[in-house]
Design a protein around this motif. Structure first.
Motif, PDB file in Angstrom:
ATOM      1  N   ASN A 111       0.828  -1.207   0.000  1.00  0.00           N
ATOM      2  CA  ASN A 111       0.000   0.000   0.000  1.00  0.00           C
ATOM      3  C   ASN A 111       0.861   1.256   0.000  1.00  0.00           C
ATOM      4  N   GLU A 112       1.950   1.225   0.752  1.00  0.00           N
ATOM      5  CA  GLU A 112       2.821   2.394   0.833  1.00  0.00           C
ATOM      6  C   GLU A 112       3.443   2.706  -0.519  1.00  0.00           C
ATOM      7  N   LYS A 113       3.869   1.673  -1.227  1.00  0.00           N
ATOM      8  CA  LYS A 113       4.505   1.890  -2.536  1.00  0.00           C
ATOM      9  C   LYS A 113       3.476   2.310  -3.576  1.00  0.00           C
ATOM     10  N   ALA A 114       2.309   1.657  -3.573  1.00  0.00           N
ATOM     11  CA  ALA A 114       1.263   2.033  -4.527  1.00  0.00           C
ATOM     12  C   ALA A 114       0.843   3.482  -4.309  1.00  0.00           C
ATOM     13  N   TYR A 115       0.669   3.870  -3.065  1.00  0.00           N
ATOM     14  CA  TYR A 115       0.296   5.242  -2.720  1.00  0.00           C
ATOM     15  C   TYR A 115       1.362   6.231  -3.208  1.00  0.00           C
ATOM     16  N   THR A 116       2.619   5.921  -2.930  1.00  0.00           N
ATOM     17  CA  THR A 116       3.708   6.833  -3.306  1.00  0.00           C
ATOM     18  C   THR A 116       3.872   6.901  -4.811  1.00  0.00           C
ATOM     19  N   LEU A 117       3.678   5.782  -5.501  1.00  0.00           N
ATOM     20  CA  LEU A 117       3.800   5.787  -6.954  1.00  0.00           C
ATOM     21  C   LEU A 117       2.736   6.674  -7.581  1.00  0.00           C
ATOM     22  N   GLY A 118       1.500   6.580  -7.087  1.00  0.00           N
ATOM     23  CA  GLY A 118       0.438   7.450  -7.595  1.00  0.00           C
ATOM     24  C   GLY A 118       0.719   8.903  -7.323  1.00  0.00           C
ATOM     25  N   LYS A 119       1.211   9.195  -6.134  1.00  0.00           N
ATOM     26  CA  LYS A 119       1.564  10.574  -5.788  1.00  0.00           C
ATOM     27  C   LYS A 119       2.705  11.074  -6.660  1.00  0.00           C
ATOM     28  N   PHE A 120       3.706  10.231  -6.879  1.00  0.00           N
ATOM     29  CA  PHE A 120       4.850  10.604  -7.716  1.00  0.00           C
ATOM     30  C   PHE A 120       4.404  10.950  -9.135  1.00  0.00           C
ATOM     31  N   GLY A 332      -7.067 -11.767  -7.056  1.00  0.00           N
ATOM     32  CA  GLY A 332      -5.961 -12.627  -7.442  1.00  0.00           C
ATOM     33  C   GLY A 332      -4.623 -12.211  -6.879  1.00  0.00           C
ATOM     34  N   GLN A 333      -4.186 -10.991  -7.169  1.00  0.00           N
ATOM     35  CA  GLN A 333      -2.831 -10.577  -6.808  1.00  0.00           C
ATOM     36  C   GLN A 333      -2.719 -10.227  -5.329  1.00  0.00           C
ATOM     37  N   GLY A 334      -1.486 -10.297  -4.822  1.00  0.00           N
ATOM     38  CA  GLY A 334      -1.224 -10.124  -3.404  1.00  0.00           C
ATOM     39  C   GLY A 334      -1.808  -8.859  -2.824  1.00  0.00           C
ATOM     40  N   ASN A 335      -1.661  -7.732  -3.533  1.00  0.00           N
ATOM     41  CA  ASN A 335      -2.257  -6.485  -3.062  1.00  0.00           C
ATOM     42  C   ASN A 335      -3.078  -5.842  -4.166  1.00  0.00           C
ATOM     43  N   GLY A 336      -3.773  -6.673  -4.924  1.00  0.00           N
ATOM     44  CA  GLY A 336      -4.638  -6.146  -5.967  1.00  0.00           C
ATOM     45  C   GLY A 336      -5.711  -5.231  -5.414  1.00  0.00           C
ATOM     46  N   GLN A 337      -6.188  -5.537  -4.190  1.00  0.00           N
ATOM     47  CA  GLN A 337      -7.219  -4.705  -3.567  1.00  0.00           C
ATOM     48  C   GLN A 337      -6.635  -3.361  -3.144  1.00  0.00           C
ATOM     49  N   GLY A 338      -5.628  -3.380  -2.289  1.00  0.00           N
ATOM     50  CA  GLY A 338      -5.054  -2.130  -1.810  1.00  0.00           C
ATOM     51  C   GLY A 338      -4.370  -1.337  -2.897  1.00  0.00           C
ATOM     52  N   GLY A 339      -3.858  -2.035  -3.899  1.00  0.00           N
ATOM     53  CA  GLY A 339      -3.114  -1.351  -4.954  1.00  0.00           C
ATOM     54  C   GLY A 339      -3.933  -0.334  -5.707  1.00  0.00           C
ATOM     55  N   ARG A 340      -5.230  -0.583  -5.863  1.00  0.00           N
ATOM     56  CA  ARG A 340      -6.044   0.390  -6.573  1.00  0.00           C
ATOM     57  C   ARG A 340      -6.743   1.354  -5.619  1.00  0.00           C
ATOM     58  N   THR A 454      -3.391  -5.462   1.550  1.00  0.00           N
ATOM     59  CA  THR A 454      -4.805  -5.663   1.853  1.00  0.00           C
ATOM     60  C   THR A 454      -5.261  -6.920   1.132  1.00  0.00           C
ATOM     61  N   ASN A 455      -5.665  -7.928   1.882  1.00  0.00           N
ATOM     62  CA  ASN A 455      -5.946  -9.207   1.238  1.00  0.00           C
ATOM     63  C   ASN A 455      -7.357  -9.237   0.649  1.00  0.00           C
ATOM     64  N   LEU A 456      -7.747 -10.385   0.125  1.00  0.00           N
ATOM     65  CA  LEU A 456      -9.011 -10.490  -0.602  1.00  0.00           C
ATOM     66  C   LEU A 456     -10.229 -10.240   0.279  1.00  0.00           C
ATOM     67  N   GLU A 457     -10.075 -10.297   1.603  1.00  0.00           N
ATOM     68  CA  GLU A 457     -11.189 -10.035   2.513  1.00  0.00           C
ATOM     69  C   GLU A 457     -11.313  -8.548   2.865  1.00  0.00           C
ATOM     70  N   GLY A 458     -10.376  -7.717   2.395  1.00  0.00           N
ATOM     71  CA  GLY A 458     -10.325  -6.334   2.863  1.00  0.00           C
ATOM     72  C   GLY A 458      -9.618  -6.206   4.195  1.00  0.00           C
ATOM     73  N   ARG A 459      -8.823  -7.196   4.533  1.00  0.00           N
ATOM     74  CA  ARG A 459      -8.079  -7.239   5.790  1.00  0.00           C
ATOM     75  C   ARG A 459      -6.692  -6.626   5.552  1.00  0.00           C
ATOM     76  N   VAL A 460      -6.426  -5.485   6.187  1.00  0.00           N
ATOM     77  CA  VAL A 460      -5.135  -4.818   6.041  1.00  0.00           C
ATOM     78  C   VAL A 460      -4.131  -5.522   6.957  1.00  0.00           C
ATOM     79  N   LEU A 461      -2.973  -5.874   6.402  1.00  0.00           N
ATOM     80  CA  LEU A 461      -1.977  -6.703   7.081  1.00  0.00           C
ATOM     81  C   LEU A 461      -0.623  -6.022   7.091  1.00  0.00           C
ATOM     82  N   LEU A 462       0.201  -6.403   8.052  1.00  0.00           N
ATOM     83  CA  LEU A 462       1.553  -5.863   8.153  1.00  0.00           C
ATOM     84  C   LEU A 462       2.568  -6.935   7.775  1.00  0.00           C
ATOM     85  N   ARG A 463       3.260  -6.701   6.675  1.00  0.00           N
ATOM     86  CA  ARG A 463       4.426  -7.520   6.344  1.00  0.00           C
ATOM     87  C   ARG A 463       5.632  -6.915   7.053  1.00  0.00           C
TER      88      ARG A 463
END
Length: 709
Positions: A111-120, A332-340, A454-463
């Protein structure tokens, strides 16, 4: 080197299975079971068990690469590589304008990288041309969910609800191979007396577990759902009270469904009328039931309407917004939910805000410290962006994606990528797309960095970071920080992921995907937090429910189950959307008489850029194949293992024949994990859904040819 065990999550699919990592002397980690995480309860598939193999020296990139005058990628310093990228992007902006620079992200970014990439993209480059490969994942389901419910979240309930339901219809998902640890929930469903219905043109490993398997012709899922709704109406199974009290638009949807009578649907789909009636009986008789879709019905040029038809079935029977019932999408993808949700999709800002909404622009611009008018508008969708490379878009910054293998009409997209003035790629391995780049940056992997998904359930997780990355490796956040500085933006791009997440919380506050009540501390202490999770205390410090003693209110618990009281629409009612069957974009004909559908196998993941570098996985799935029915093989004169050419209007792929009666005689199947002559996406059709802009991966017309061994 750390010696402690680090609890974290798998880098692959959207289950985001819990695992433990223990550093070992070679600088990598050992993966072990983590039984306390509720999604997988210790179970790991082969990809998860071997994930650490990609950390090994000799597998992953360890130095920046730049293309020399002779056209060869050679090692370079970080300063040289970053300077080249900044110069290439800046030159394109100066000569052709900011929208001549494209940005393409990935559903594996945190989520942090997706957010920063959009901002960039929007703040530093000023370009509207950003999208990501998650567009190819669940965008049709997202579009249909927003139309019907006012909100899109993969599953509106936890996976733990599945075994407690009375019936689950699983449409176009082979989860036994794509996310094996999840199969236990469906096994438990049947053990508890519930029914599993699987809809798939192939008798997959998942279909073999079903009480009822329907094998429709590829591309006819829309007609199938409409036929089931017709029978629900005709047999008097509509939940009239629910429809009256909790929905809107029923009459138009009802009229559309009544035009799809059972015998008509049987002719279109190949599913018999008795099977249609049995499906309706099994779905309607229990108190609770679910419909779960995956890429099968979604990756079509009518994917949004198709998912909408399945949602209509749930609404008409009162199966949405009630305990142990509902419609859900298996991301499908690991952070397909949070990524968008947080800004790397062409039309969205963080918090699932719409980029063309003035209020959304104002909120995010304030967090970013910029003028709302400086933010560009919506850009092209993923395929349209890739198709414009080398013409309207002259330079591309690409992170964590491999479109040379994964995009539809892949040979054309490869040609477009080769025609760019400048290409920079950030990845952990030298993918087929990275091999074409002017600059390649080696970046950290999941075990070497901290961040949220953010997994397929909408559960935000910490790696959690478990090991220190090798010398010469930097994180994507560091890359964006350095590039922003070189392009004149010194502040606003921190490299610490928790600092980025704190900004993301503020940017998402009040949005549909509200993360403002989620913190790293909470994620470390809990099994993840379900969004939406608003902050319990307002920005001015006035708590929403502050008690007289002045104590802070309780934290918002998150929202494991959506829509139980109301839907996320202005009036709280779900919306029926009237839809009608239409043909796929490319029906078979005399020249191309067979249908091709594509998918995954258990031992490989997505474009295979990482999994194809793991010996154990390659031994299990060494290469592509063409799955075809014995009758079709006999007409072709092909035996098991013979090379077979599959030809579409876009190209030709060759792979060994795998002959099985588990597939329809009018259909062939190819997995899409491999490049080269067996690249399945050479064949696939980029016809786009008019709403979601999803390409039609799942159905196109082909012919088969024998090949000299």
């Amino acid at each position: 080197m750390q010696s402690t065990v680090t609890p974290t999550h798998c880098p692959y699919c959207a289950l985001q299975c819990g695992m433990n990592l223990t550093p070992v002397p070679d600088g990598t980690v050992e993966v072990s079971e983590r039984a306390d995480f509720p999604v997988n309860r210790g179970a790991l598939c082969g990809k998860g068990r071997t994930a650490a193999a990609v950390l090994a020296p000799g597998v992953r990139l360890t130095s920046p690469l730049v293309r020399d005058e002779g056209g060869t990628l050679v090692p370079a310093s970080w300063d040289e590589a970053l300077d080249r990228i900044a110069a290439g992007l800046d030159r394109t902006r100066a000569e052709h304008g900011p929208d001549a620079v494209g940005v393409f992200g990935g559903g594996g970014l945190t989520n942090e990288k997706a957010y920063t990439l959009g901002k960039f993209a929007r703040v530093v480059l000023g370009t509207s041309q950003i999208d990501y490969n998650g567009r190819f994942c669940m965008s049709s389901a997202a579009a249909a969910g927003i139309k019907a419910f006012g909100l899109d979240r993969g599953l509106p309930f936890p996976l733990e609800d599945v075994p407690k339901s009375g019936c689950v219809i699983l449409v176009g998902s082979n989860l036994a191979e794509t996310m094996p640890p999840s199969l236990r929930f469906f096994t438990e469903l049947r053990e508890n007396g519930g029914t599993l219905i699987v809809i798939d043109p192939r008798r997959t490993k998942t279909a073999e577990q079903a009480d009822l398997h329907l094998a429709p012709r590829p591309g006819t899922d829309l007609a199938l759902a409409l036929g089931l709704l017709h029978l629900v109406i005709a047999e008097g199974r509509v939940d009239e009270e629910y429809v009256r009290d909790r929905t809107a638009g029923w009459e138009d949807a009802r009229a559309a469904a009544m035009a799809h009578w059972p015998e008509y649907v049987e002719r279109i789909t190949g599913v018999s009328v008795p099977q249609l009636r049995e499906t309706v009986r099994l779905f309607c008789e229990p108190e609770s039931a679910m419909v779960l879709t995956a890429r099968g019905p979604e990756q079509q040029s009518k994917g949004t309407d198709t998912v909408g038809a399945w949602i209509n079935l749930c609404l008409a029977t009162g199966r949405a917004g009630r305990p142990l019932s509902g419609y859900g999408c298996l991301t499908g993808q690991g952070n397909g939910q949070g990524g968008r949700e947080h800004g790397q999709k062409a039309d969205q800002l963080p918090g699932y805000r719409k980029l063309d909404d003035p209020a959304a622009r104002a909120h995010v611009a304030e967090v970013w410290g910029v003028d709302p008018n400086s933010l560009p508008g919506p850009g092209r969708s993923a395929y349209e962006l890739l198709d414009a490379l080398g013409t309207d878009i002259r330079s591309l910054l690409l992170m964590a994606s491999n479109p040379v293998v994964s995009a539809p009409r892949a040979a054309h997209i490869e040609e477009r990528i080769r025609s760019l003035d400048f290409l920079a790629v950030c990845d952990v391995v030298l993918s087929e797309t990275a091999e074409l780049a002017d600059v390649v940056l080696p970046v950290t992997q999941w075990a070497e960095e901290t961040g949220t998904t953010t997994n397929l359930e909408g559960r935000v997780l910490l790696r959690r970071r478990a090991v220190t990355p090798p010398d010469g490796i930097r994180s994507d956040l560091e890359v964006l920080h350095e590039l922003a500085a070189r392009l004149g933006v010194e502040k606003g791009f921190p490299t610490d992921p928790e600092e980025v997440f704190e900004e993301l919380r503020r940017a998402s506050a009040g949005g549909a995907a509200d993360y403002s009540g989620i913190t790293y501390r909470r994620l470390a202490e809990e099994d993840g937090v379900f969004w939406p999770c608003p902050a319990a205390v307002e920005e001015d410090g006035a708590g929403e429910d502050t008690p007289p003693g002045g104590e802070a209110p309780a934290l918002h618990p998150g929202t494991p189950r959506l829509f139980l009281d109301r839907f996320a629409t202005p009036d709280g009612r779900a919306r029926f959307v009237p839809v009608s069957h239409r043909a796929i974009a490319e029906e078979p004909d005399d020249e191309y008489p067979v249908l091709l559908t594509t998918g995954r196998v258990v031992a490989q993941y997505q474009s295979g850029a990482q999994t194809r570098r793991v010996a154990e996985l390659n031994a299990a799935a060494p290469g592509p194949f063409v799955e075809l029915h014995p009758r079709l093989a006999a007409r072709l004169g092909a035996a098991e293992g013979d090379p077979v050419a599959v030809v579409s209007r876009r190209g030709r792929a060759v792979a060994p024949a795998r002959i099985t009666d588990a597939i329809r005689p009018d259909t062939v199947f190819m997995p899409f994990h491999w490049p080269g002559e067996g690249r399945a996406n050479t064949l696939t059709n980029p016809a786009l859904d008019p709403t979601s802009r999803m390409p039609e991966f799942k159905a196109c017309a082909v012919r088969l040819e024998t090949v000299e061994a």
